[in-house]
Design an enzyme around this catalytic site. Structure first.
Site, short mmCIF file in Angstrom:
data_model
loop_
_atom_site.label_atom_id
_atom_site.label_comp_id
_atom_site.label_asym_id
_atom_site.label_seq_id
_atom_site.Cartn_x
_atom_site.Cartn_y
_atom_site.Cartn_z
N GLU A 122 -2.80 8.52 -3.84
CA GLU A 122 -3.25 7.69 -4.95
C GLU A 122 -4.72 7.97 -5.22
OE1 GLU A 122 -3.68 2.97 -5.65
OE2 GLU A 122 -1.71 3.63 -4.93
N HIS A 151 -1.00 1.08 -9.82
CA HIS A 151 -1.73 0.12 -8.98
C HIS A 151 -2.46 -0.90 -9.86
CE1 HIS A 151 -3.73 -0.32 -4.75
NE2 HIS A 151 -3.47 -1.50 -5.31
N ARG A 175 0.86 -1.18 0.00
CA ARG A 175 0.00 0.00 0.00
C ARG A 175 0.90 1.23 0.00
NH1 ARG A 175 -3.40 -2.69 -1.68
NH2 ARG A 175 -5.54 -3.00 -0.95
#
Length: 306
Positions: free
Chosen positions: A249, A268, A221
């Site tokens: 993000e 991602h 993460r």
């Protein structure tokens, strides 16, 4: 008959043969909820935990995520609603992407691709992966799949988890040893979920302890890495970075991570392969069978400990 909601028509079509009352609901608003109790709500892929706020007060028995992560779910989901993550769906694909990032960075592929366009022909040496030491933080499903793929490259893999122990593969170091391990790492791979113990795990102090020119890879993460500290370390030429997850993000178009030399970014997408839906459908079929039989769901997450 069980009532099940799925977020899109593709999943509905793939599950249409099951003897359940199937609805399409993307959780955009409570207006889309079917009447009465819902046995299983399937979240949209990569939907933030806040999406689950729409379930507040509704008679929902269980929620199935299509992702591995579950950060902030406990803040939103009622404690009497079971929550399962998508263990078994993304681990292999994420490990595959991790190796792609490592190899691309260690063989300097981004610069070579750029020189394909500019016409340069620079036959320089690249760090490579053979004979290197990789410190792998995370020994869960993703971490193990990464380890399995690293071994054939003739590297030394040093595994790190929340607590030290020994398993069938040998020693696992505790995260409290990480600062002593990274000076010997050529590559640091972060494959851990986000929680109070992993937020900014890779901070300025840890990055300063790394070997000059070492590679930091994050597929866990974004906030596991302190972005400001990483930017400073890369700009100073102390480390390089290959990141599939970042903080913030999505990454703003003008963020300096995008243009800093020594940083390789992907948005991602480690789990996004065209075969992902097949694995999601297989998981959902199994979970629906469990519900029909009165059995617990697979991959339940204890949100009280999240």
């Amino acid at each position: 008959m069980l009532t099940v909601t799925v977020p899109d028509q593709t999943l509905r079509d793939r599950l249409a043969d099951l003897p359940v009352d199937l609805h399409t609901w993307d959780l955009a608003s409570a207006d889309g909820a079917p009447d009465g109790a819902v046995d299983l709500v399937v979240m949209p892929f990569m939907a933030p935990a806040s999406t689950l706020g729409v379930l507040d007060g509704l008679p929902v028995r269980a929620v199935q995520s299509q992702a591995l992560g579950y950060d902030h779910v406990a803040d939103v989901l009622a404690p009497d609603v079971a929550f399962a993550n998508a263990a078994g769906v993304h681990e292999a694909a994420t490990a595959e992407h991790t190796l792609a990032l490592v190899l691309a960075a260690q063989r300097d592929l981004p610069r070579f691709v750029g020189e394909q366009v500019t016409g340069d022909w620079d036959q320089r040496f690249a760090p490579g992966l053979v004979g290197r030491t990789v410190v792998l933080v995370g020994v869960g499903g993703v971490g193990e799949e990464i380890r399995r793929r690293l071994v054939p490259f003739d590297v030394e893999v040093v595994r790190v988890a929340s607590h030290a122990r020994t398993d069938g593969l040998g020693p696992v170091h505790g995260v409290d040893e990480l600062a002593d391990l990274v000076p010997g790492a050529d590559v640091l791979v972060l494959a851990v979920p986000l929680n109070g113990g992993t937020r900014h795990l890779a901070d300025g102090r840890l990055l300063a302890a790394m070997r000059p020119g070492a590679l930091v890879v994050n597929v866990g993460r974004g906030p596991v890495v302190d972005t400001d500290a990483l930017l400073a370390a890369v700009r100073d030429g102390r480390v390089r970075a290959a990141l599939d997850v970042v903080d913030p993000e999505p990454l703003p178009a003008d963020h300096p991570l995008r243009t800093t030399p020594g940083v390789l970014l992907t948005p991602h997408v480690a789990g996004r392969t065209t075969t992902m839906t097949d694995r999601v459908v297989a998981l959902l079929r199994t979970q629906i069978e469990h519900l029909a039989a009165g059995d617990p769901l697979d991959h339940l997450v204890d949100l009280r400990r999240a």
